[in-house]
Design an enzyme around this catalytic site. Structure first.
Site, PDB file in Angstrom:
ATOM      1  N   GLY A 105       0.924  -1.012  -0.020  1.00 45.01           N
ATOM      2  CA  GLY A 105       0.111   0.105   0.154  1.00 45.01           C
ATOM      3  C   GLY A 105       0.760   1.158  -0.004  1.00 45.01           C
ATOM      4  N   TRP A 106       1.962   1.274   0.698  1.00 39.38           N
ATOM      5  CA  TRP A 106       2.915   2.385   0.598  1.00 39.38           C
ATOM      6  C   TRP A 106       3.433   2.780  -0.763  1.00 39.38           C
ATOM      7  CZ3 TRP A 106       7.404   4.281  -0.869  1.00 39.38           C
ATOM      8  CH2 TRP A 106       8.138   5.408  -0.530  1.00 39.38           C
ATOM      9  N   ASP A 120      -2.299  -5.745   0.073  1.00 38.94           N
ATOM     10  CA  ASP A 120      -2.490  -4.696   0.925  1.00 38.94           C
ATOM     11  C   ASP A 120      -3.810  -3.858   1.040  1.00 38.94           C
ATOM     12  OD1 ASP A 120      -2.271  -3.028   3.280  1.00 38.94           O
ATOM     13  OD2 ASP A 120      -0.175  -2.131   2.694  1.00 38.94           O
ATOM     14  N   CYS A 176       1.403   5.022   8.038  1.00 42.67           N
ATOM     15  CA  CYS A 176       2.217   3.987   7.800  1.00 42.67           C
ATOM     16  C   CYS A 176       2.927   3.380   9.001  1.00 42.67           C
ATOM     17  CB  CYS A 176       3.622   4.750   7.277  1.00 42.67           C
ATOM     18  SG  CYS A 176       5.102   3.625   7.052  1.00 42.67           S
ATOM     19  N   ASN A 201      10.376  -7.721   6.529  1.00 42.07           N
ATOM     20  CA  ASN A 201      11.653  -7.126   6.398  1.00 42.07           C
ATOM     21  C   ASN A 201      11.749  -5.888   5.881  1.00 42.07           C
ATOM     22  OD1 ASN A 201      13.207 -10.121   6.780  1.00 42.07           O
ATOM     23  ND2 ASN A 201      11.151 -10.105   6.665  1.00 42.07           N
ATOM     24  N   SER A 202      11.524  -4.894   6.835  1.00 35.05           N
ATOM     25  CA  SER A 202      11.391  -3.556   6.167  1.00 35.05           C
ATOM     26  C   SER A 202      12.469  -2.553   5.731  1.00 35.05           C
ATOM     27  CB  SER A 202      10.362  -2.542   7.105  1.00 35.05           C
ATOM     28  OG  SER A 202       9.984  -1.535   6.695  1.00 35.05           O
ATOM     29  N   PRO A 203      12.546  -2.112   4.941  1.00 35.63           N
ATOM     30  CA  PRO A 203      13.580  -1.026   4.591  1.00 35.63           C
ATOM     31  C   PRO A 203      13.433   0.165   5.664  1.00 35.63           C
ATOM     32  CG  PRO A 203      12.478  -1.721   2.380  1.00 35.63           C
ATOM     33  CD  PRO A 203      11.555  -1.994   3.573  1.00 35.63           C
TER      34      PRO A 203
END
Length: 531
Positions: free
Chosen positions: A102-103, A184, A222, A381-383
């Site tokens: 969704g981001w 998402d 977010c 495993n987010s940036p």
């Protein structure tokens, strides 16, 4: 007989029944087109991929090394190239999915231009991207099979029966590029009815797995930013049921629901939950509120009061009207939210954490699994994490605990490139490398994803090209930095005309017009330089 040969025989019968007007129709050509278009509708894709995910979940329950992975993709071409690369490098798409972020929809796909991840983009955009991704994956199937059919024809013309049998086997056992998409749906874009309607669009486009979060829809943030506001379980569970009804209405009885809780970092709620009896969901949700005991004479006009254990308490309320949770309750609320979401019908849970720590994730999942032993987690495993700094600091702390000398390192400055070749950096990188396997073993993570990787790879590659091409390197910036690497790494789109469907178009021209076809792939096609 194989499906391809069965189709030829079937279509020959159809052709014969149609009479002489179909004399120019070739049954084998029609069978090839049918093979190149395995999925006719998005619902066929949703059912096919739901079956894959359910099979993978069952295998993971038996063997924790069989976790699944995905990368977030913001365009059909990006998803297509990812799957082509996976097949090239690993020979199979097994346990490799796509994630629809969704981001990235907000940042890259809205007609308003780049937006923050606050559910402000058009409601139809996510379903459109699901459809686009599967359009490109189906085109990858058509391209790959088209090349196999050309190889088959060449082997027959050469009288090479062994090669013909080899290619025929590849056609008969062709593995599609179509894989599950976890899509998402944010906080549902409105009430439960809006969530249901949007879910139907996404499922009809092909999505077999929908990820929904427990933030309030009109204040959604977010997951890695501040200001997150959660909703009581009754509201969230109504949306989980709305997703299930959407799957059931469309015949995808085994569709997958991923319930995400942002409670670890969410300190606010918009509502005080309804309590029907002491100790129920609402009562427990309210127990996390930050409150102060008050006497009736100490209340002020407009105060909201709760009766708790025979006493009056006043929840702390912000000027915005939102209520505040007690500090430090995030992990416990995550566990509670996750347990109740599974009991409400979610198949998988998603917990956001402040840092990528195997120990922290495992601690929360242990709490969930005390109540639901087979609870499985999807993990971002987010940036948004600084992985290098986090894991170097974790290594530093391990060394301190073990009594190792850390005098050569400044814990606050471990991102510094001067540490890149150090023993501590190597220790940290080993833990990054094994992070997914470690978490799947210890915390029962079934699916690992990176939400925004292709957003970052696009920015990085364009930066490198711009620096070289517009600088001293000129055309060499493209040739050495892009094309030469494409050729040597066997990147499919180095032959961009083929990638965009030119050869498929030529095949169709021949099917439709025979010897009269004016084809693009002749001797003067410059793409022949890449053969």
């Amino acid at each position: 007989m194989t499906q391809y040969k069965d189709d030829i025989a079937s279509l020959q019968r159809v052709k014969a029944a149609a009479g002489s007007s179909w004399d120019e129709i070739d049954a084998a050509s029609a069978a090839r087109m049918r093979a190149q278009n395995k999925f006719k509708t998005g619902l066929e894709i949703a059912q096919y991929t739901a079956d894959i995910m359910r099979r993978d979940m069952a295998e993971f329950d038996k063997d924790k090394t069989k976790y699944t992975q995905s990368l977030g993709c913001w365009h059909g071409f990006v998803g297509q190239q990812k799957l082509i690369s996976i097949k090239k490098h690993f020979g199979s798409t097994d346990k490799k999915y796509l994630y629809l972020s969704g981001w990235m929809v907000a940042a890259l796909r809205s007609e308003f231009g780049p937006l923050p991840d606050q559910s402000m983009h058009e409601k139809t955009t996510v379903a459109s991207l699901v459809k686009e991704l599967y359009t490109f994956l189906r085109q990858a199937d058509a391209r790959e099979l088209g090349m196999l059919f050309r190889e088959l024809d060449a082997a027959r013309e050469a009288g090479d029966s062994a090669k013909e049998a080899e290619v025929q086997n590849a056609i008969d056992n062709h593995e599609t590029h179509v894989v599950p998409i976890i899509a998402d749906i944010d906080a549902g874009f409105g009430n439960a009815e809006a969530t249901y309607l949007m879910a139907k669009q996404m499922i009809e486009a092909g999505a077999c797995a929908l990820q929904i979060e427990n933030q309030v829809a009109d204040e959604k943030q977010c997951g890695h930013q501040d200001g997150k506001v959660t909703v009581p379980h009754a509201d969230f569970h109504a949306k989980i049921r709305a997703l299930r009804y959407a799957f059931l209405e469309l015949g995808i009885d085994n569709g997958i629901i991923v319930a995400r809780t942002d409670s670890e970092g969410a300190g606010l709620t918009k509502e005080i939950a309804v309590v029907n009896e002491p100790g129920d969901q609402g009562d427990r949700y309210n127990s996390y509120l930050d409150v102060e005991e008050v006497a009736p004479e100490d209340t002020a006009p407009g105060d909201v009061l709760i009766s708790r254990d025979g006493k009056l308490v006043r929840p702390k309320r912000l000027p915005s009207g939102l209520y505040q949770f007690r500090s430090g309750t995030g992990p416990e609320r995550c566990v509670f939210d996750s347990i109740e979401a599974i009991r409400a019908g979610a198949d998988l849970i998603w917990i956001e954490t402040a840092t990528p720590s195997v120990a922290d994730i495992t601690a929360m999942m242990n709490g969930v699994r005390e109540e639901i032993p087979d609870a499985k987690l999807v993990y971002n495993n987010s940036p948004s994490f600084n992985w290098t700094l986090n894991f170097r600091q974790q290594a530093y702390d391990r060394w301190v605990e073990a009594g190792k000398d850390v005098s050569a390192y400044d814990r606050a400055d471990l991102m510094n490139a001067k540490y890149d070749d150090s023993e501590l950096a190597a220790d940290a990188d080993d833990k990054v490398r094994s992070f997914q396997a470690d978490c799947s073993r210890d915390a029962n993570i079934f699916h690992h994803l990176i939400t925004l990787p292709t957003y970052h790879t696009t920015a990085l590659s364009v930066d490198n090209l711009a620096k070289e091409y517009f600088g001293d390197q000129g055309m060499l910036g493209y040739v050495a930095g892009v094309q030469r690497k494409e050729i040597r790494q066997g990147i499919a789109c180095v032959k961009h005309q083929n990638m965009s469907g030119s050869d498929i178009g030529d095949d169709h021209k021949e099917y439709f017009a025979g010897d009269r076809a004016l084809k693009a792939g002749g001797a003067n096609n410059t793409s022949n330089q890449f053969s």
